[in-house]
Design an enzyme around this catalytic site. Sequence first.
Site, mmCIF file in Angstrom:
data_model
loop_
_atom_site.group_PDB
_atom_site.id
_atom_site.type_symbol
_atom_site.label_atom_id
_atom_site.label_comp_id
_atom_site.label_asym_id
_atom_site.label_seq_id
_atom_site.Cartn_x
_atom_site.Cartn_y
_atom_site.Cartn_z
ATOM 1 N N TRP A 1 -4.040 5.847 -4.406
ATOM 2 C CA TRP A 1 -3.329 6.809 -3.570
ATOM 3 C C TRP A 1 -2.377 7.707 -4.353
ATOM 4 O O TRP A 1 -1.713 7.266 -5.281
ATOM 5 C CB TRP A 1 -2.477 6.078 -2.534
ATOM 6 C CG TRP A 1 -3.283 5.403 -1.475
ATOM 7 C CD1 TRP A 1 -3.371 4.059 -1.282
ATOM 8 C CD2 TRP A 1 -4.097 6.011 -0.484
ATOM 9 N NE1 TRP A 1 -4.197 3.805 -0.218
ATOM 10 C CE2 TRP A 1 -4.662 4.973 0.283
ATOM 11 C CE3 TRP A 1 -4.411 7.335 -0.169
ATOM 12 C CZ2 TRP A 1 -5.509 5.225 1.352
ATOM 13 C CZ3 TRP A 1 -5.264 7.586 0.889
ATOM 14 C CH2 TRP A 1 -5.803 6.538 1.632
ATOM 15 N N LYS B 1 -6.618 10.484 -2.053
ATOM 16 C CA LYS B 1 -7.150 9.279 -2.677
ATOM 17 C C LYS B 1 -8.010 9.668 -3.871
ATOM 18 O O LYS B 1 -9.115 10.185 -3.716
ATOM 19 C CB LYS B 1 -7.952 8.464 -1.676
ATOM 20 C CG LYS B 1 -7.997 7.024 -2.113
ATOM 21 C CD LYS B 1 -8.374 6.104 -1.011
ATOM 22 C CE LYS B 1 -8.035 4.674 -1.390
ATOM 23 N NZ LYS B 1 -8.724 3.707 -0.595
ATOM 24 N N GLU C 1 -4.503 -2.647 5.135
ATOM 25 C CA GLU C 1 -3.980 -3.167 6.406
ATOM 26 C C GLU C 1 -5.017 -3.966 7.187
ATOM 27 O O GLU C 1 -4.706 -4.566 8.210
ATOM 28 C CB GLU C 1 -3.506 -1.999 7.286
ATOM 29 C CG GLU C 1 -2.203 -1.347 6.848
ATOM 30 C CD GLU C 1 -2.397 -0.199 5.875
ATOM 31 O OE1 GLU C 1 -3.440 -0.182 5.186
ATOM 32 O OE2 GLU C 1 -1.513 0.672 5.796
ATOM 33 N N THR D 1 0.847 -1.184 0.000
ATOM 34 C CA THR D 1 0.000 0.000 0.000
ATOM 35 C C THR D 1 0.879 1.228 0.000
ATOM 36 O O THR D 1 1.901 1.270 0.684
ATOM 37 C CB THR D 1 -0.957 0.028 1.213
ATOM 38 O OG1 THR D 1 -1.666 1.268 1.192
ATOM 39 C CG2 THR D 1 -0.243 -0.130 2.543
HETATM 40 P P1 AMP Z 1 -6.710 1.257 0.978
HETATM 41 O O1 AMP Z 1 -5.696 0.722 1.879
HETATM 42 O O2 AMP Z 1 -6.164 1.681 -0.352
HETATM 43 O O3 AMP Z 1 -7.890 0.367 0.864
HETATM 44 O O4 AMP Z 1 -7.233 2.611 1.621
HETATM 45 C C1 AMP Z 1 -7.778 2.678 2.913
HETATM 46 C C2 AMP Z 1 -8.221 4.091 3.196
HETATM 47 O O5 AMP Z 1 -9.193 4.511 2.239
HETATM 48 C C3 AMP Z 1 -8.859 4.295 4.544
HETATM 49 O O6 AMP Z 1 -7.921 4.422 5.575
HETATM 50 C C4 AMP Z 1 -9.645 5.574 4.300
HETATM 51 O O7 AMP Z 1 -8.822 6.719 4.366
HETATM 52 C C5 AMP Z 1 -10.113 5.402 2.864
HETATM 53 N N1 AMP Z 1 -11.455 4.790 2.816
HETATM 54 C C6 AMP Z 1 -11.764 3.489 2.615
HETATM 55 N N2 AMP Z 1 -13.100 3.315 2.617
HETATM 56 C C7 AMP Z 1 -13.651 4.520 2.844
HETATM 57 C C8 AMP Z 1 -14.999 5.008 2.976
HETATM 58 N N3 AMP Z 1 -16.068 4.220 2.855
HETATM 59 N N4 AMP Z 1 -15.153 6.319 3.246
HETATM 60 C C9 AMP Z 1 -14.101 7.148 3.365
HETATM 61 N N5 AMP Z 1 -12.829 6.756 3.242
HETATM 62 C C10 AMP Z 1 -12.599 5.464 2.981
#
Ligand code: AMP
Length: 548
Positions: A450, A445, A332, A187
């Site tokens: 990212w 994001k 994570e 990630t």
């Molecule tokens: P990833 O590891 O790429 O899946 O990203 C995780 C991050 O995406 C989380 O820590 C949040 O900052 C953001 N995220 C994931 N789901 C949501 C959601 N439903 N609403 C807002 N932010 C989200």
Amino acid sequence: MLQSLMMQMPLLISSLIEHADRHHGDAEIVSRRVEGDTHRATYTELHRRARQMANALGEIGIARDHRVATLAWNGHRHMELYFAVSGVGSVLHTLNPRLLPEQIAWIVNHAEDRALFFDLTFLPLIEAIAPLCKTVKRWVVLTDRAHMPAAPKLGDLLCYEDWISAQSDRFTWPHFDENTASSLCYTSGTTGHPKGVLYGHRSTILHTLASALPDALNLSARDVILPVVPMFHVNAWGLPYIAPMVGAKIVYPGPHLDGKSLYELFESEKVTFSAGVPTVWQGLLAFMEANELKFSTMNRTVIGGSACPPAMIKLFQDKYGVQVVHAWGMTEMSPLGTTCTFKQKHTEWSAEQKLPVQFKQGRALYGVDMKIVDDEGAELPWDGVAFGNLLVRGPWIVRDYYGSGEAAPLISDEQGKAWFPTGDVSNIDADGYMQITDRSKDVIKSGGEWISSIEIENIAVSHPAVQMAACIAAAHPKWDERPLLIVVRKPNASVSREDLLAHYEGKVARWQVPDDVAFVDALPLGATGKILKSKLREQFREHRLPVT
Ligand code: AMP
């Protein structure tokens, strides 16, 4: 202590495909492929090919703990590797093709991948990274003989179909410690280099069991699941494991992710359930609006990865009869942490009354404990108002990153319990529904992918006319967030927005280049001299990005 008299069976990923073969052998796996055709198989066939691939891996010396990489779309061959690689005790390392070639090569080298399986689409990418990937000994093209590319620079390429068909299907999945590593996903959702999250058999099986429950994704043998979320993004949110566990038909869109292709696949395969980030649904909904279409069978979709816009929840539910399950999680966290499903008390509520609940990211799955704390670590009340840093703990949540060389990310509370700081800021209401309000981590994001603000800032300050730079997320109707660069010029220096944006060429992927630049006289600084991003976000809340 008195020991239980229950059987000791390790929780292993191979048990999922064995179960699907035995109990749902004729349930289908349908894949739209890079080659242009639609492939159909059953769990029995997929299991047979996974066993053949297990033998093939042995033939090239892939042994326990070895990392095996994939650069591939969602499809049956990728799913075969999910079971073959993890099943033999090796580690499936899914790579994100949207990163720059140098970033991908860095990740491959860090993971020390021994073999790399790729879809034809990614041949140019493979040619670019191959000279940089020191540990990869075998390159395998996920195709048949008729489609094998000529790639003299890559040496001896293996053809997946030729190779698999030459293998015996006699293979018994080994039993080993359930805490053995099974898959790896990097990630870039934090600062610095990408970080590897190393999942295990036990963590994956527990996550699979919990995610299928009615108040999570509510999946069953009667469902037809279409994961739009890529198999290189946290194992497609676990769906390739959940589908065989419950015996659901699974439909893979391959590289065809535009609204028209998705809609046609939803209809032709009678899909009931799908999952993806908000951006993909915009394309689908726009296509359906323009052509006045309706779904015949789709009735639920899980939306996460970024906040789901309230208007999208309403549109899906009111116009298309599709129940939206807003979900939150992280790489994570395997990834599921919360899903927004209702409680007993909501059954009498009207759809209108329930909507504000659905805008929240939801309540914790069994297995995920969470709390919000202030900057000193003191726990905050669950009143839906107080907001703070969101911490989580549980058996499918990371305790350390793979070979990062840095201290483990966990923090301990006063009772000695270890928590993972998510970098998200949220409130939690009295019913346990969590709502993300902000992010304390320095990342943006965009469309579910990212962008490191630090990387964008470092490039900005490498420009001779820039004194200080900060990059924040600005709201964007399509991508949810896009990078906005805020710059203080050096005294008497001049640089235009266009000059600065041109400075990014070749340094980051094109989609990571900021959408806009704002010039200011000074940046707000905190007591320790750090740029106060929260102030900047406030200051630029109304900033309108140029329409491109
Ligand atoms: P990833 O590891 O790429 O899946 O990203 C995780 C991050 O995406 C989380 O820590 C949040 O900052 C953001 N995220 C994931 N789901 C949501 C959601 N439903 N609403 C807002 N932010 C989200």
